[in-house]
Design a protein around this motif. Sequence first.
Motif, PDB file in Angstrom:
ATOM      1  N   ALA A 269       0.837  -1.204   0.000  1.00 14.30           N
ATOM      2  CA  ALA A 269       0.000   0.000   0.000  1.00 14.30           C
ATOM      3  C   ALA A 269       0.872   1.255   0.000  1.00 14.30           C
ATOM      4  O   ALA A 269       0.632   2.193  -0.764  1.00 14.30           O
ATOM      5  N   ARG A 270       1.888   1.262   0.844  1.00 12.95           N
ATOM      6  CA  ARG A 270       2.785   2.419   0.887  1.00 12.95           C
ATOM      7  C   ARG A 270       3.507   2.596  -0.443  1.00 12.95           C
ATOM      8  O   ARG A 270       3.727   3.720  -0.897  1.00 12.95           O
ATOM      9  N   GLU A 271       3.871   1.480  -1.069  1.00 11.55           N
ATOM     10  CA  GLU A 271       4.539   1.567  -2.374  1.00 11.55           C
ATOM     11  C   GLU A 271       3.604   2.191  -3.409  1.00 11.55           C
ATOM     12  O   GLU A 271       4.020   3.039  -4.213  1.00 11.55           O
ATOM     13  N   ALA A 272       2.331   1.785  -3.384  1.00 14.69           N
ATOM     14  CA  ALA A 272       1.362   2.364  -4.323  1.00 14.69           C
ATOM     15  C   ALA A 272       1.151   3.844  -4.028  1.00 14.69           C
ATOM     16  O   ALA A 272       1.073   4.673  -4.944  1.00 14.69           O
ATOM     17  N   GLU A 295       4.879  14.013  10.788  1.00 16.45           N
ATOM     18  CA  GLU A 295       5.965  13.113  11.141  1.00 16.45           C
ATOM     19  C   GLU A 295       6.989  13.031  10.001  1.00 16.45           C
ATOM     20  O   GLU A 295       6.628  12.798   8.856  1.00 16.45           O
ATOM     21  N   LYS A 296       8.240  13.184  10.354  1.00 11.65           N
ATOM     22  CA  LYS A 296       9.288  13.366   9.346  1.00 11.65           C
ATOM     23  C   LYS A 296       9.503  12.135   8.469  1.00 11.65           C
ATOM     24  O   LYS A 296       9.955  12.248   7.332  1.00 11.65           O
ATOM     25  N   ASP A 297       9.202  10.947   8.987  1.00 10.80           N
ATOM     26  CA  ASP A 297       9.482   9.730   8.229  1.00 10.80           C
ATOM     27  C   ASP A 297       8.262   9.222   7.477  1.00 10.80           C
ATOM     28  O   ASP A 297       8.216   8.055   7.085  1.00 10.80           O
ATOM     29  N   ARG A 298       7.254  10.082   7.246  1.00 13.24           N
ATOM     30  CA  ARG A 298       6.007   9.656   6.628  1.00 13.24           C
ATOM     31  C   ARG A 298       5.783  10.345   5.290  1.00 13.24           C
ATOM     32  O   ARG A 298       6.160  11.519   5.096  1.00 13.24           O
ATOM     33  N   LEU A 299       5.138   9.617   4.380  1.00 11.08           N
ATOM     34  CA  LEU A 299       4.700  10.230   3.135  1.00 11.08           C
ATOM     35  C   LEU A 299       3.622  11.257   3.433  1.00 11.08           C
ATOM     36  O   LEU A 299       2.879  11.134   4.413  1.00 11.08           O
ATOM     37  N   LEU A 300       3.505  12.244   2.570  1.00 12.67           N
ATOM     38  CA  LEU A 300       2.473  13.261   2.746  1.00 12.67           C
ATOM     39  C   LEU A 300       1.084  12.625   2.765  1.00 12.67           C
ATOM     40  O   LEU A 300       0.222  13.001   3.575  1.00 12.67           O
ATOM     41  N   ILE A 301       0.837  11.637   1.902  1.00  7.91           N
ATOM     42  CA  ILE A 301      -0.466  10.985   1.859  1.00  7.91           C
ATOM     43  C   ILE A 301      -0.763  10.287   3.185  1.00  7.91           C
ATOM     44  O   ILE A 301      -1.919  10.211   3.622  1.00  7.91           O
ATOM     45  N   GLU A 302       0.282   9.762   3.852  1.00 15.44           N
ATOM     46  CA  GLU A 302       0.078   9.149   5.160  1.00 15.44           C
ATOM     47  C   GLU A 302      -0.291  10.198   6.202  1.00 15.44           C
ATOM     48  O   GLU A 302      -1.180   9.976   7.037  1.00 15.44           O
ATOM     49  N   MET A 303       0.368  11.338   6.166  1.00 16.61           N
ATOM     50  CA  MET A 303       0.101  12.389   7.146  1.00 16.61           C
ATOM     51  C   MET A 303      -1.373  12.791   7.161  1.00 16.61           C
ATOM     52  O   MET A 303      -1.950  13.061   8.217  1.00 16.61           O
ATOM     53  N   GLU A 407      -9.052   8.442   3.761  1.00 24.58           N
ATOM     54  CA  GLU A 407      -9.459   9.846   3.731  1.00 24.58           C
ATOM     55  C   GLU A 407      -9.281  10.430   5.124  1.00 24.58           C
ATOM     56  O   GLU A 407      -9.625   9.799   6.122  1.00 24.58           O
ATOM     57  N   GLY A 408      -8.776  11.642   5.165  1.00 28.58           N
ATOM     58  CA  GLY A 408      -8.457  12.245   6.456  1.00 28.58           C
ATOM     59  C   GLY A 408      -9.655  12.651   7.271  1.00 28.58           C
ATOM     60  O   GLY A 408      -9.586  12.758   8.496  1.00 28.58           O
TER      61      GLY A 408
END
Length: 465
Positions: A269-272, A295-303, A407-408
């Motif tokens: 999922a993270r790769e996609a 969080e510095k180690d996260r993709l923007l989409i994860e944030m 979705e956030g």
Amino acid sequence: MAALTKTDLDRVLATVDADLNASIERLFAFLRIPSISTDRAYAAECRRAGQWLVDDLASLGLSAKLNDTQGHPVVTGTSTGSAARRVMFYGHYDVQPVDPLDLWESPPFEPRIVENADGVKRIVARGSADDKGQVMTFVEACRAFLRATGRLPVEVTLVVEGEEESGSANIGPFLHAHKDALKADLALVCDTGMWDPQTPSIILSLRGLMHDEFVIRCADRDLHSGYYGGAAANPLHIIAKIIAAVHGPDGRIAIPGFYDGVVEPPDYAREAWSKLDLTPANFLGPIGLANPIGEKDRLLIEMISSRPTFEVNGLWGGYTGEGSKTVIPSIATAKISCRLVANQDPVQVRDAVRAFVRAQLPDDCTVEFLGGEGSAAVAVRHDNPDLAKAARALEAEWGTPPVTVGEGGSIPVVGQFKKVLGQDTLLVGFSLDDDRIHSPNEKYDLTSFHKGIRSWVRILAALAE
């Protein structure tokens, strides 16, 4: 019952295309009703909108009813065929207020089609995207099936409430009271959007929500800052210190126990997600910002979708009028909200936040909490077979695979579907980022409406497989 053939599906899609103008007229009739749920002056209009939908569903042969609640009524419509599976569709017929009215380019309840210079046609009216237009994509898909084949590929139950824009106070009790009648294999929600105008999306998760308010009291009255300054506790300083301590230098939330229950997404999922081209420039740039602060180690989409958050929504105390008043205030207040992810317990998060606040108070200051309401996050498993079916159906319609992301935001009723009815939910919507939802000149692209109907046709057919 005989399986739906490709020829059947083609006939249904052709019916959608041939009936598009009539579908638009029906939507326009629905949009003309000013069903503003937050204003009691529009209570009769909300009821009229609900009754309009009941009448339309009854015209399809569904068993339709306007169900009274302590607030605005809930519309239900149920098919009574013999298909092997049943789905429940949820939407809402109420709309946001139209203020400020002077910013509308045309009356908000007089729907019209506007063609822009780029040739894109848009339906402009309050409720066109949120949520009447989205509701009618599903209704029109059912209509096309019944006209073209005389049956639905799956049985359907529609639940369309009239209080989503005012807090959905009565939908929970309604679900509890009717849980046996509302049982289905799957819930469907069309109150979300596309990834972009050419790419559909399926929302795999919705963040939950916990909001709280805390009031810190120090001295028994406002104090003269010259006489007491440097000695007396200032609640504004204390509350600022507490808020500053919430996030560490790495962007993580430093509240002990806050991340309990948070699980990592699967690597695939993270790769996609990393290939979605969601960058600070194209996400933050349009609002005048450049750098994400999560969080510095996260993709923007994860944030913004799969990680929990702590945000300050309001902060005040002391003198805020014109000029100066040199006081040390006795009281300071903060409103906060936390977006939660799957397996976080809103009550546990609330208790952790409150313990964090209490731990930093001076001995002679007190805190009072005035909120603490919450709803849990909702997630669909990545390996859910209905997810795969819906994804194939959307790809067949749009010519590109759907983006599957979290979705956030929060739709608390979706959590009720799982908790009360035991149903997973697929969230598929066709609104766009520029639809001006909740703002003047709300619109819904004609393509969103037309291909939204066709998409539901394909999804319903796929769910019957």
